[in-house]
Design an enzyme around this catalytic site. Structure first.
Site, PDB file in Angstrom:
ATOM      1  N   ASP A 292       0.869  -1.404   0.110  1.00  0.00           N
ATOM      2  CA  ASP A 292      -0.019  -0.424   0.641  1.00  0.00           C
ATOM      3  C   ASP A 292       1.236   1.050  -0.048  1.00  0.00           C
ATOM      4  O   ASP A 292       1.781   1.430   1.286  1.00  0.00           O
ATOM      5  CB  ASP A 292      -0.739   0.028   1.246  1.00  0.00           C
ATOM      6  CG  ASP A 292      -2.394   0.772   1.414  1.00  0.00           C
ATOM      7  OD1 ASP A 292      -2.281   1.915   0.505  1.00  0.00           O
ATOM      8  OD2 ASP A 292      -3.397   0.843   2.248  1.00  0.00           O
TER       9      ASP A 292
ATOM     10  N   ASP B 104      -2.686   2.792  -6.429  1.00  0.00           N
ATOM     11  CA  ASP B 104      -2.054   2.819  -5.166  1.00  0.00           C
ATOM     12  C   ASP B 104      -1.817   1.652  -4.441  1.00  0.00           C
ATOM     13  O   ASP B 104      -1.180   1.323  -3.212  1.00  0.00           O
ATOM     14  CB  ASP B 104      -2.117   4.115  -4.570  1.00  0.00           C
ATOM     15  CG  ASP B 104      -3.858   3.759  -3.929  1.00  0.00           C
ATOM     16  OD1 ASP B 104      -4.437   2.969  -3.263  1.00  0.00           O
ATOM     17  OD2 ASP B 104      -3.782   5.426  -2.673  1.00  0.00           O
ATOM     18  N   GLU B 105      -2.490   0.583  -4.016  1.00  0.00           N
ATOM     19  CA  GLU B 105      -2.014  -1.191  -3.852  1.00  0.00           C
ATOM     20  C   GLU B 105      -2.908  -2.325  -4.551  1.00  0.00           C
ATOM     21  O   GLU B 105      -3.059  -2.335  -5.573  1.00  0.00           O
ATOM     22  CB  GLU B 105      -3.258  -0.945  -3.107  1.00  0.00           C
ATOM     23  CG  GLU B 105      -3.871  -2.495  -2.122  1.00  0.00           C
ATOM     24  CD  GLU B 105      -5.095  -1.485  -1.221  1.00  0.00           C
ATOM     25  OE1 GLU B 105      -4.917  -2.252   0.519  1.00  0.00           O
ATOM     26  OE2 GLU B 105      -5.938  -0.866  -1.676  1.00  0.00           O
TER      27      GLU B 105
END
Length: 405
Positions: free
Chosen positions: A9, A103-104
């Site tokens: 993350d 973003d993960e």
């Protein structure tokens, strides 16, 4: 064999990318927003969060909390480029990589971790490469399943690494508020609290019949979550997809049907194009809408046959919209194609369908060569203004338009 799942993350991703790209922003409180009048925070830097600035907050409230806050308009192309580079790092350690959002990502290293000195060594190596290559930080959570890996990453933020081993799960969950678990939102947490269930330990001990009675089909899943159990696998891009979807936060809340239709067309093209690129067809179309007050809902329609035709996806989404009586302005729209199977590329029988599919593939070829959205449908021209940050993200800049029958 016990699974070993990693959740990578990124820390304040959009803000961190902007700070790295513009050194004068480093160490300063910044907030990333969409363009075109959208007045909410997409991401805030940790310097801004220290003043109470949060994602989803409007800019006026954020400025009140942090008068010296710097606002930066998001740049989707920049974030996509960074995301692709991050994925190339993950692929060094396992082929089982699920890019969950821009973003993960989730990584299944069950069968590969021994090649790299173990899970913690992989996590540290990923953190090092991300920092050296992009100048930003990430947090790594490691656990026996996706649910607990996600929890581990949230506990370790920012710039941390946490491994929750199977024997530690019960102790970690015992006194943890249920709302801390991925998938349990505020409304479900409030309903659980009315039953006297506040912690994951209490949820794991709750009667499954009571939970099933109160929550229906998700009752059993809630109990399993309270016990730290989750059967959901990591879904690698190369594997069999279960759904293909795109959503966008709009530059400004909208109400006019013509504007909503235009965004649905764009999203339908993104979904259809991605399905064609990976040779998938689907039989169920979903439309997700979020009102200006963040109330979100999804409606679905099942088609008579599976497809990846942009026009069919679009018309199906419009049929769903026709059945919805809008109560407020819309701030987010999403389109999804599910019930996915492999496309055997059977030639359409009707000449009109053959011509349409030929046109779609021609548009795909141009966009694959020159960049997404270089060629777009004329009906979308009214939304030429850049949309808010989305995942997977896109930016309709420098596009040319073609007419759709």
């Amino acid at each position: 064999m016990t699974k070993i799942i990693m959740c990578i993350d990124m820390d304040a991703f959009f803000a961190s990318v902007e700070q790295q790209d513009r050194p004068y922003l480093k160490g300063r409180p910044i907030a990333v927003t969409g363009s075109g009048g959208r007045t909410v925070i997409t991401t805030a830097s940790y310097e801004a969060r220290a003043f109470g600035v949060k994602t989803g907050m409007n800019v006026y409230e954020a400025k009140r909390l942090c008068p010296h806050l710097i606002f930066v308009i998001g740049n989707n192309e920049k974030y996509i480029r960074t995301c692709k580079g991050l994925v190339s790092i993950y692929n060094q350690f396992t082929p089982d990589v699920e890019v969950y959002s821009i973003d993960e990502a989730f990584l299944d290293v069950t069968t590969t971790h021994h090649l790299f000195k173990g899970p913690e060594a992989i996590g540290q190596d990923i953190k090092r490469q991300v920092k050296e290559r992009f100048g930003i930080t990430c947090t790594v959570g490691i656990a026996p399943n996706i649910l607990i890996a996600k929890l581990a990453s949230s506990i370790a933020k920012p710039d941390g690494l946490r491994w929750i081993r199977p024997e530690d799960v019960e102790g970690v969950l015992k006194d943890l508020p249920v709302a801390k678990l991925w998938g349990i939102g505020q409304k479900i947490a409030e309903r659980l609290e009315r039953l006297g269930i506040r912690t994951c330990g209490e949820l794991g001990r709750a009667s499954v019949s009571l939970l099933r009675y109160r929550f229906g089909i998700i009752g059993e899943a809630l109990k399993a979550m309270g016990l730290g159990m989750c059967e959901r696998p990591v879904i690698a891009e190369e594997g069999q997809a279960k759904s293909i979807g795109h959503s966008t936060t709009l530059p400004a809340d909208i109400w006019e049907r013509s504007e909503i239709d235009a965004y649905i067309l764009k999203l339908s093209e993104m979904v259809g194009g991605r399905a064609r690129r990976h040779s998938y067809i689907g039989r169920r179309v979903s439309l997700t809408l979020r009102y200006s007050d963040f109330e979100t809902f999804t409606r679905q329609a099942t088609l008579s046959r599976s497809t990846n035709d942009t026009h069919i996806i679009y018309k199906s989404a419009l049929m769903i919209l026709n059945r919805i009586r809008l109560k407020k302005k819309i701030r987010l729209i999403g389109v999804c194609l599910s019930s996915i199977i492999d496309d055997c590329n059977q030639m359409p029988l009707l000449k009109s369908e053959q011509r349409r599919m030929a046109l779609l593939h021609a548009v795909d070829a141009i966009n694959d060569k020159y960049g997404d959205s270089k060629l777009a449908w004329a009906s979308y021209s009214m939304t030429e203004q850049e949309a808010g940050v989305i995942s997977p993200a896109w930016r309709p800049s420098g596009v040319r338009y073609v007419e759709m029958d």
